[in-house]
Design a protein around this motif. Structure first.
Motif, PDB file in Angstrom:
ATOM      1  N   LYS A  34       0.856  -1.175   0.000  1.00 31.17           N
ATOM      2  CA  LYS A  34       0.000   0.000   0.000  1.00 31.17           C
ATOM      3  C   LYS A  34       0.898   1.232   0.000  1.00 31.17           C
ATOM      4  O   LYS A  34       2.050   1.178   0.451  1.00 31.17           O
ATOM      5  CB  LYS A  34      -0.958   0.015   1.187  1.00 31.17           C
ATOM      6  CG  LYS A  34      -0.333   0.336   2.508  1.00 31.17           C
ATOM      7  CD  LYS A  34      -1.397   0.454   3.583  1.00 31.17           C
ATOM      8  CE  LYS A  34      -0.767   0.910   4.889  1.00 31.17           C
ATOM      9  NZ  LYS A  34      -1.748   1.098   5.935  1.00 31.17           N
ATOM     10  N   CYS A  37       3.855   2.925   2.894  1.00 29.26           N
ATOM     11  CA  CYS A  37       4.294   1.850   3.790  1.00 29.26           C
ATOM     12  C   CYS A  37       5.805   1.664   3.634  1.00 29.26           C
ATOM     13  O   CYS A  37       6.262   1.232   2.580  1.00 29.26           O
ATOM     14  CB  CYS A  37       3.548   0.570   3.440  1.00 29.26           C
ATOM     15  SG  CYS A  37       4.195  -0.925   4.196  1.00 29.26           S
ATOM     16  N   ILE A  63      -3.254  -2.788  -2.141  1.00 32.15           N
ATOM     17  CA  ILE A  63      -4.445  -3.257  -1.426  1.00 32.15           C
ATOM     18  C   ILE A  63      -5.514  -2.177  -1.292  1.00 32.15           C
ATOM     19  O   ILE A  63      -6.670  -2.505  -1.054  1.00 32.15           O
ATOM     20  CB  ILE A  63      -4.127  -3.844  -0.029  1.00 32.15           C
ATOM     21  CG1 ILE A  63      -3.608  -2.785   0.919  1.00 32.15           C
ATOM     22  CG2 ILE A  63      -3.196  -5.031  -0.121  1.00 32.15           C
ATOM     23  CD1 ILE A  63      -3.643  -3.202   2.375  1.00 32.15           C
ATOM     24  N   THR A  64      -5.136  -0.921  -1.472  1.00 36.53           N
ATOM     25  CA  THR A  64      -6.148   0.136  -1.383  1.00 36.53           C
ATOM     26  C   THR A  64      -6.995   0.196  -2.649  1.00 36.53           C
ATOM     27  O   THR A  64      -8.020   0.873  -2.669  1.00 36.53           O
ATOM     28  CB  THR A  64      -5.513   1.521  -1.121  1.00 36.53           C
ATOM     29  OG1 THR A  64      -4.737   1.927  -2.250  1.00 36.53           O
ATOM     30  CG2 THR A  64      -4.665   1.502   0.138  1.00 36.53           C
ATOM     31  N   GLU A  67     -10.413  -4.625  -3.057  1.00 36.26           N
ATOM     32  CA  GLU A  67     -11.096  -4.984  -1.816  1.00 36.26           C
ATOM     33  C   GLU A  67     -10.768  -6.403  -1.359  1.00 36.26           C
ATOM     34  O   GLU A  67     -10.578  -6.652  -0.166  1.00 36.26           O
ATOM     35  CB  GLU A  67     -12.607  -4.831  -2.007  1.00 36.26           C
ATOM     36  CG  GLU A  67     -13.386  -4.974  -0.728  1.00 36.26           C
ATOM     37  CD  GLU A  67     -14.865  -4.697  -0.914  1.00 36.26           C
ATOM     38  OE1 GLU A  67     -15.653  -5.436  -0.313  1.00 36.26           O
ATOM     39  OE2 GLU A  67     -15.215  -3.763  -1.652  1.00 36.26           O
ATOM     40  N   HIS A  70      -7.320  -6.458   0.093  1.00 40.00           N
ATOM     41  CA  HIS A  70      -7.352  -5.751   1.371  1.00 40.00           C
ATOM     42  C   HIS A  70      -7.903  -6.663   2.466  1.00 40.00           C
ATOM     43  O   HIS A  70      -7.329  -6.750   3.566  1.00 40.00           O
ATOM     44  CB  HIS A  70      -8.188  -4.479   1.260  1.00 40.00           C
ATOM     45  CG  HIS A  70      -8.140  -3.641   2.488  1.00 40.00           C
ATOM     46  ND1 HIS A  70      -9.038  -3.813   3.520  1.00 40.00           N
ATOM     47  CD2 HIS A  70      -7.289  -2.655   2.863  1.00 40.00           C
ATOM     48  CE1 HIS A  70      -8.747  -2.949   4.479  1.00 40.00           C
ATOM     49  NE2 HIS A  70      -7.690  -2.235   4.106  1.00 40.00           N
ATOM     50  N   ARG A  71      -8.998  -7.327   2.180  1.00 39.17           N
ATOM     51  CA  ARG A  71      -9.614  -8.231   3.151  1.00 39.17           C
ATOM     52  C   ARG A  71      -8.640  -9.344   3.560  1.00 39.17           C
ATOM     53  O   ARG A  71      -8.542  -9.683   4.736  1.00 39.17           O
ATOM     54  CB  ARG A  71     -10.873  -8.852   2.533  1.00 39.17           C
ATOM     55  CG  ARG A  71     -12.080  -8.770   3.383  1.00 39.17           C
ATOM     56  CD  ARG A  71     -13.321  -9.437   2.824  1.00 39.17           C
ATOM     57  NE  ARG A  71     -13.281 -10.001   1.491  1.00 39.17           N
ATOM     58  CZ  ARG A  71     -13.681  -9.369   0.384  1.00 39.17           C
ATOM     59  NH1 ARG A  71     -14.148  -8.140   0.453  1.00 39.17           N
ATOM     60  NH2 ARG A  71     -13.630  -9.957  -0.784  1.00 39.17           N
ATOM     61  N   TYR A  73      -5.179  -9.540   3.128  1.00 41.41           N
ATOM     62  CA  TYR A  73      -3.801  -9.259   3.525  1.00 41.41           C
ATOM     63  C   TYR A  73      -3.589  -7.992   4.340  1.00 41.41           C
ATOM     64  O   TYR A  73      -2.445  -7.673   4.666  1.00 41.41           O
ATOM     65  CB  TYR A  73      -2.919  -9.173   2.275  1.00 41.41           C
ATOM     66  CG  TYR A  73      -2.845 -10.455   1.488  1.00 41.41           C
ATOM     67  CD1 TYR A  73      -2.254 -11.588   2.018  1.00 41.41           C
ATOM     68  CD2 TYR A  73      -3.381 -10.530   0.205  1.00 41.41           C
ATOM     69  CE1 TYR A  73      -2.192 -12.766   1.294  1.00 41.41           C
ATOM     70  CE2 TYR A  73      -3.311 -11.698  -0.523  1.00 41.41           C
ATOM     71  CZ  TYR A  73      -2.718 -12.811   0.024  1.00 41.41           C
ATOM     72  OH  TYR A  73      -2.640 -13.981  -0.688  1.00 41.41           O
ATOM     73  N   TRP A  74      -4.614  -7.237   4.707  1.00 40.18           N
ATOM     74  CA  TRP A  74      -4.419  -5.915   5.304  1.00 40.18           C
ATOM     75  C   TRP A  74      -3.514  -5.905   6.526  1.00 40.18           C
ATOM     76  O   TRP A  74      -2.790  -4.945   6.752  1.00 40.18           O
ATOM     77  CB  TRP A  74      -5.766  -5.264   5.619  1.00 40.18           C
ATOM     78  CG  TRP A  74      -6.498  -5.912   6.756  1.00 40.18           C
ATOM     79  CD1 TRP A  74      -7.351  -6.980   6.674  1.00 40.18           C
ATOM     80  CD2 TRP A  74      -6.448  -5.552   8.127  1.00 40.18           C
ATOM     81  NE1 TRP A  74      -7.831  -7.309   7.919  1.00 40.18           N
ATOM     82  CE2 TRP A  74      -7.284  -6.448   8.838  1.00 40.18           C
ATOM     83  CE3 TRP A  74      -5.777  -4.567   8.841  1.00 40.18           C
ATOM     84  CZ2 TRP A  74      -7.466  -6.384  10.207  1.00 40.18           C
ATOM     85  CZ3 TRP A  74      -5.959  -4.516  10.217  1.00 40.18           C
ATOM     86  CH2 TRP A  74      -6.796  -5.415  10.880  1.00 40.18           C
ATOM     87  N   GLU A  75      -3.492  -6.979   7.314  1.00 38.82           N
ATOM     88  CA  GLU A  75      -2.633  -6.964   8.499  1.00 38.82           C
ATOM     89  C   GLU A  75      -1.286  -7.629   8.273  1.00 38.82           C
ATOM     90  O   GLU A  75      -0.502  -7.766   9.203  1.00 38.82           O
ATOM     91  CB  GLU A  75      -3.344  -7.583   9.699  1.00 38.82           C
ATOM     92  CG  GLU A  75      -3.805  -8.973   9.493  1.00 38.82           C
ATOM     93  CD  GLU A  75      -4.660  -9.489  10.644  1.00 38.82           C
ATOM     94  OE1 GLU A  75      -4.919 -10.698  10.654  1.00 38.82           O
ATOM     95  OE2 GLU A  75      -5.069  -8.714  11.514  1.00 38.82           O
ATOM     96  N   ILE A  77       0.743  -6.826   5.215  1.00 38.52           N
ATOM     97  CA  ILE A  77       1.538  -6.187   4.176  1.00 38.52           C
ATOM     98  C   ILE A  77       2.891  -5.704   4.692  1.00 38.52           C
ATOM     99  O   ILE A  77       3.001  -5.330   5.857  1.00 38.52           O
ATOM    100  CB  ILE A  77       0.778  -5.031   3.490  1.00 38.52           C
ATOM    101  CG1 ILE A  77       0.440  -3.966   4.491  1.00 38.52           C
ATOM    102  CG2 ILE A  77      -0.410  -5.527   2.727  1.00 38.52           C
ATOM    103  CD1 ILE A  77       0.174  -2.653   3.844  1.00 38.52           C
TER     104      ILE A  77
END
Length: 103
Positions: A34, A37, A63-64, A67, A70-71, A73-75, A77
């Protein structure tokens, strides 16, 4: 079965494995990241270096802008996929990535 640590979860995007070694140009590394980062920036340096030296194509995914990514891998990356299967996340080891792409 109990939930596994994110480190050991595998992507549902796995590709079918074969006993034949793939040529570098037939491999694909995907860097899921993202904007803004710093770990993602560090990971991209490693991915660019290793893929460039081995002749392996790579792509970046934001990921932005996706969707589903994002769902999933969001935590974690940055996340690195090799041929669609999760290889690593957070910190990318040049040695480990090189070994995965050479096998």
């Amino acid at each position: 079965m109990a939930d596994m640590s994110p480190m050991f979860r595998r992507s549902d995007r796995r590709t079918e494995r074969t006993d034949m070694k793939k040529a570098p140009r037939e491999r694909l590394v995907t860097l899921i990241r993202k904007p803004g980062c710093h770990l993602c920036d560090d990971a991209q340096v490693v991915v660019e270096k290793v893929c460039g030296e081995l002749g392996v194509p790579w792509e970046g995914r934001d990921i932005t802008q996706d969707e589903e990514l994002h769902r999933e891998y969001w935590e974690q990356i940055p996340v690195v996929l090799v041929d669609g299967a999760q290889h690593t996340f957070w910190r990318v080891s040049e040695e480990r990535l090189r070994k995965a792409l050479s096998s």
